[in-house]
Design a protein around this motif. Structure first.
Motif, PDB file in Angstrom:
ATOM      1  N   PHE A  90      10.497  71.401  14.749  1.00  0.00           N
ATOM      2  CA  PHE A  90      10.678  71.049  16.147  1.00  0.00           C
ATOM      3  C   PHE A  90      11.930  71.760  16.650  1.00  0.00           C
ATOM      4  O   PHE A  90      12.917  71.827  15.942  1.00  0.00           O
ATOM      5  CB  PHE A  90      10.894  69.525  16.226  1.00  0.00           C
ATOM      6  CG  PHE A  90      10.893  69.028  17.618  1.00  0.00           C
ATOM      7  CD1 PHE A  90       9.721  68.636  18.219  1.00  0.00           C
ATOM      8  CD2 PHE A  90      12.072  68.991  18.353  1.00  0.00           C
ATOM      9  CE1 PHE A  90       9.712  68.198  19.524  1.00  0.00           C
ATOM     10  CE2 PHE A  90      12.072  68.548  19.655  1.00  0.00           C
ATOM     11  CZ  PHE A  90      10.892  68.154  20.245  1.00  0.00           C
ATOM     12  N   GLY A  91      11.903  72.298  17.869  1.00  0.00           N
ATOM     13  CA  GLY A  91      13.111  72.977  18.344  1.00  0.00           C
ATOM     14  C   GLY A  91      13.082  73.386  19.795  1.00  0.00           C
ATOM     15  O   GLY A  91      12.224  72.942  20.570  1.00  0.00           O
ATOM     16  N   ALA A  92      14.046  74.257  20.152  1.00  0.00           N
ATOM     17  CA  ALA A  92      14.227  74.684  21.542  1.00  0.00           C
ATOM     18  C   ALA A  92      12.942  75.274  22.088  1.00  0.00           C
ATOM     19  O   ALA A  92      12.161  75.893  21.379  1.00  0.00           O
ATOM     20  CB  ALA A  92      15.359  75.699  21.624  1.00  0.00           C
ATOM     21  N   GLY A  93      12.743  75.021  23.376  1.00  0.00           N
ATOM     22  CA  GLY A  93      11.536  75.512  24.045  1.00  0.00           C
ATOM     23  C   GLY A  93      11.027  74.586  25.129  1.00  0.00           C
ATOM     24  O   GLY A  93      10.962  74.958  26.274  1.00  0.00           O
ATOM     25  N   LEU A  94      10.747  73.331  24.746  1.00  0.00           N
ATOM     26  CA  LEU A  94      10.662  72.827  23.370  1.00  0.00           C
ATOM     27  C   LEU A  94       9.416  73.376  22.671  1.00  0.00           C
ATOM     28  O   LEU A  94       8.387  73.585  23.328  1.00  0.00           O
ATOM     29  CB  LEU A  94      10.613  71.296  23.349  1.00  0.00           C
ATOM     30  CG  LEU A  94      11.905  70.598  23.859  1.00  0.00           C
ATOM     31  CD1 LEU A  94      11.744  69.099  23.907  1.00  0.00           C
ATOM     32  CD2 LEU A  94      13.117  70.954  23.016  1.00  0.00           C
ATOM     33  N   THR A  95       9.537  73.582  21.382  1.00  0.00           N
ATOM     34  CA  THR A  95       8.415  74.034  20.560  1.00  0.00           C
ATOM     35  C   THR A  95       8.293  73.107  19.359  1.00  0.00           C
ATOM     36  O   THR A  95       9.288  72.519  18.937  1.00  0.00           O
ATOM     37  CB  THR A  95       8.682  75.449  20.013  1.00  0.00           C
ATOM     38  OG1 THR A  95       9.917  75.421  19.298  1.00  0.00           O
ATOM     39  CG2 THR A  95       8.737  76.489  21.117  1.00  0.00           C
ATOM     40  N   TRP A  96       7.124  72.991  18.817  1.00  0.00           N
ATOM     41  CA  TRP A  96       6.961  72.248  17.571  1.00  0.00           C
ATOM     42  C   TRP A  96       5.662  72.681  16.896  1.00  0.00           C
ATOM     43  O   TRP A  96       4.842  73.397  17.501  1.00  0.00           O
ATOM     44  CB  TRP A  96       7.012  70.729  17.786  1.00  0.00           C
ATOM     45  CG  TRP A  96       5.935  70.135  18.633  1.00  0.00           C
ATOM     46  CD1 TRP A  96       4.794  69.535  18.226  1.00  0.00           C
ATOM     47  CD2 TRP A  96       5.924  70.067  20.084  1.00  0.00           C
ATOM     48  NE1 TRP A  96       4.070  69.092  19.301  1.00  0.00           N
ATOM     49  CE2 TRP A  96       4.743  69.406  20.458  1.00  0.00           C
ATOM     50  CE3 TRP A  96       6.789  70.517  21.090  1.00  0.00           C
ATOM     51  CZ2 TRP A  96       4.402  69.182  21.793  1.00  0.00           C
ATOM     52  CZ3 TRP A  96       6.456  70.285  22.417  1.00  0.00           C
ATOM     53  CH2 TRP A  96       5.280  69.625  22.761  1.00  0.00           C
ATOM     54  N   GLY A  97       5.480  72.256  15.660  1.00  0.00           N
ATOM     55  CA  GLY A  97       4.256  72.652  14.970  1.00  0.00           C
ATOM     56  C   GLY A  97       4.233  72.159  13.543  1.00  0.00           C
ATOM     57  O   GLY A  97       5.173  71.516  13.066  1.00  0.00           O
ATOM     58  N   SER A  98       3.114  72.455  12.874  1.00  0.00           N
ATOM     59  CA  SER A  98       2.951  72.039  11.481  1.00  0.00           C
ATOM     60  C   SER A  98       2.102  73.071  10.742  1.00  0.00           C
ATOM     61  O   SER A  98       1.414  73.877  11.369  1.00  0.00           O
ATOM     62  CB  SER A  98       2.283  70.662  11.409  1.00  0.00           C
ATOM     63  OG  SER A  98       0.989  70.744  11.984  1.00  0.00           O
ATOM     64  N   ALA A  99       2.174  73.017   9.430  1.00  0.00           N
ATOM     65  CA  ALA A  99       1.332  73.891   8.607  1.00  0.00           C
ATOM     66  C   ALA A  99       0.960  73.140   7.342  1.00  0.00           C
ATOM     67  O   ALA A  99       1.775  72.368   6.809  1.00  0.00           O
ATOM     68  CB  ALA A  99       2.079  75.169   8.237  1.00  0.00           C
ATOM     69  N   LEU A 100      -0.254  73.355   6.877  1.00  0.00           N
ATOM     70  CA  LEU A 100      -0.685  72.785   5.593  1.00  0.00           C
ATOM     71  C   LEU A 100      -0.937  73.936   4.626  1.00  0.00           C
ATOM     72  O   LEU A 100      -1.616  74.915   4.974  1.00  0.00           O
ATOM     73  CB  LEU A 100      -1.966  71.979   5.769  1.00  0.00           C
ATOM     74  CG  LEU A 100      -1.795  70.531   6.200  1.00  0.00           C
ATOM     75  CD1 LEU A 100      -3.151  69.913   6.506  1.00  0.00           C
ATOM     76  CD2 LEU A 100      -1.060  69.702   5.149  1.00  0.00           C
ATOM     77  N   ILE A 101      -0.366  73.788   3.437  1.00  0.00           N
ATOM     78  CA  ILE A 101      -0.475  74.850   2.437  1.00  0.00           C
ATOM     79  C   ILE A 101      -1.015  74.266   1.134  1.00  0.00           C
ATOM     80  O   ILE A 101      -0.510  73.239   0.653  1.00  0.00           O
ATOM     81  CB  ILE A 101       0.919  75.480   2.157  1.00  0.00           C
ATOM     82  CG1 ILE A 101       1.489  76.081   3.455  1.00  0.00           C
ATOM     83  CG2 ILE A 101       0.838  76.543   1.066  1.00  0.00           C
ATOM     84  CD1 ILE A 101       2.939  76.526   3.330  1.00  0.00           C
ATOM     85  N   ARG A 102      -2.032  74.896   0.576  1.00  0.00           N
ATOM     86  CA  ARG A 102      -2.483  74.556  -0.787  1.00  0.00           C
ATOM     87  C   ARG A 102      -1.760  75.535  -1.704  1.00  0.00           C
ATOM     88  O   ARG A 102      -2.009  76.727  -1.660  1.00  0.00           O
ATOM     89  CB  ARG A 102      -4.015  74.716  -0.884  1.00  0.00           C
ATOM     90  CG  ARG A 102      -4.611  74.381  -2.229  1.00  0.00           C
ATOM     91  CD  ARG A 102      -4.507  72.922  -2.608  1.00  0.00           C
ATOM     92  NE  ARG A 102      -5.325  72.045  -1.760  1.00  0.00           N
ATOM     93  CZ  ARG A 102      -5.213  70.722  -1.746  1.00  0.00           C
ATOM     94  NH1 ARG A 102      -4.325  70.109  -2.534  1.00  0.00           N
ATOM     95  NH2 ARG A 102      -5.976  69.987  -0.938  1.00  0.00           N
ATOM     96  N   TRP A 103      -0.786  75.053  -2.491  1.00  0.00           N
ATOM     97  CA  TRP A 103       0.133  75.955  -3.228  1.00  0.00           C
ATOM     98  C   TRP A 103      -0.542  76.634  -4.394  1.00  0.00           C
ATOM     99  O   TRP A 103      -1.361  76.049  -5.076  1.00  0.00           O
ATOM    100  CB  TRP A 103       1.340  75.151  -3.727  1.00  0.00           C
ATOM    101  CG  TRP A 103       2.503  76.029  -4.062  1.00  0.00           C
ATOM    102  CD1 TRP A 103       2.843  76.499  -5.286  1.00  0.00           C
ATOM    103  CD2 TRP A 103       3.480  76.534  -3.139  1.00  0.00           C
ATOM    104  NE1 TRP A 103       3.970  77.273  -5.192  1.00  0.00           N
ATOM    105  CE2 TRP A 103       4.382  77.320  -3.898  1.00  0.00           C
ATOM    106  CE3 TRP A 103       3.689  76.429  -1.757  1.00  0.00           C
ATOM    107  CZ2 TRP A 103       5.476  77.987  -3.312  1.00  0.00           C
ATOM    108  CZ3 TRP A 103       4.762  77.071  -1.181  1.00  0.00           C
ATOM    109  CH2 TRP A 103       5.637  77.844  -1.955  1.00  0.00           C
TER     110      TRP A 103
END
Ligand code: UT7
Length: 326
Positions: free
Chosen positions: A313-326
């Motif tokens: 989450f940050g300036a912008g405002l902007t935000w997001g997520s990611a899912l990773i199968r390692w």
């Protein structure tokens, strides 16, 4: 299925450390206020001419070494940053030259503290489209140069450093499963550096008004952050037919321990499934997720096939997520 897999991680922070106690000598604050309201105990601060490209380069070397590939195998370098060495050229071009990554295209991306997630999402799209096979993604900041050390509401929060990942195109089930990006420019004035750009170029007046430093309405940002991060995390899980129970490790943007705790609670994650290093680095903006990811990786907190949730989450405002199968 063609996916982007993280084949190497790296990070670098400057050696100089500022502890909470150090701030008590020049602003009206206390170690106790900082630790209870933010979770931060110390942060690393650049010195001796080090800047965003310096930390980026060191983090990149370490990620390339783990990946076991040479820099000239890279097709693209993206640096998520809001504190570049200079307005132009990009940090990515400096890093490309330092690494001798002669084949790589290079550019910076500005999305505040969400910069690394945005950059990784763009890189993932390039890989899945078949355009590139190996991409270096860096999140790097030297926010100490944009921090007003007379403003107690912001100066205690930020630290410097960089983290990097090498993404490789691979067939299979492992790698980035999905990324979700969001923005709402209506909130732009909650977190900004108002001076030094084309709207308000550097002048005697802008300097006197301290316009070239970070300004933040922290409390308002906090409230939007908790709600938005929850939504982004739940959307990512729903998109992949997964639930909070499936997550092996949450690697969140390290802005405030209370924000991370709130998200973990909402997802019903026990403490051992939540990675935290905010205590030692403070908020390193776009660098915070890749530094945390590198530490978690090197501490063997992540195993093959683990499901990792990133959110920022940050300036912008902007935000997001990611899912990773390692
Ligand atoms: O990474 C990019 C996105 N950024 C974030 O996610 C940051 C989100 N925000 C936060 O983490 C928190 O809002 C802060 C840590 C920035 C502030 O914590 P808060 O609990 O929201 O405090 P506040 O801003 O509501 O301020 C409470 C009081 C105020 O005093 P009064 O008006 O009640 O007398 C502040 O002036 O705390 C005061 N204060 C401080 N006191 C001692 C603010 N900063 C300090 C300080 N030391 N460093």
């Amino acid at each position: 299925m063609l996916r982007s897999r993280i084949i190497g991680t790296g990070s670098s922070v400057p050696a100089k450390v500022l502890c909470n106690k150090d701030f008590e000598s020049f602003v009206d604050t206390t170690d106790e206020w900082i630790i209870t309201r933010t979770g931060i105990r110390e942060r690393h601060i650049a010195e001796n001419g080090d800047c965003t490209s310096t930390f980026s380069y060191r983090a990149a070397l370490s990620a390339l070494e783990m990946a076991g590939i040479a820099a000239d195998a890279l097709d693209l370098i993206i640096v998520g940053t809001i504190s570049p060495d200079m307005p132009m050229p990009s940090v990515a071009c400096f890093v490309q030259h330092m690494l001798k990554a002669n084949r790589a295209a290079a550019f910076d991306l500005s999305a505040g503290c969400t910069g690394f997630l945005y950059a990784m999402s763009v890189a993932d799209a390039f890989i899945r489209s078949g355009m590139y096979k190996k991409i270096l993604v860096i999140g790097a900041e030297t926010l100490s140069k944009f921090t007003d050390y007379q403003d107690r509401t912001t100066c205690v929060l930020f630290g410097d450093g960089a983290g990097a990942v090498v993404l490789a195109a691979e067939q299979g089930d492992r790698g980035i499963l999905s990324t979700s990006l969001y923005a709402d420019g209506a909130y732009a004035d909650l977190l900004l550096i108002p001076g030094g750009g084309s709207l308000s170029p550097v002048s005697q007046e802008s300097m006197e008004n301290r316009q070239h430093y970070i300004k933040m309405d922290g409390n308002k940002v906090f409230k939007v952050a908790v709600k938005s991060l929850e939504e982004a995390a739940l959307a990512a899980l729903a998109q992949n037919n997964l639930t909070g129970k499936d997550i092996d490790l949450l690697v969140s943007h390290q802005a405030n321990v209370r924000i991370i705790d709130a998200i973990a609670k909402r997802l019903k994650l026990p403490p051992e499934k939540v990675f935290m290093n905010i205590e030692r680095y403070g908020n390193t903006s776009a660098a915070s997720i890749p530094i945390a990811l590198d530490e978690a990786n090197r501490q063997h907190r992540i195993k093959k096939n683990d499901l990792i949730l990133l959110d920022a989450f940050g300036a912008g405002l902007t935000w997001g997520s990611a899912l990773i199968r390692w």
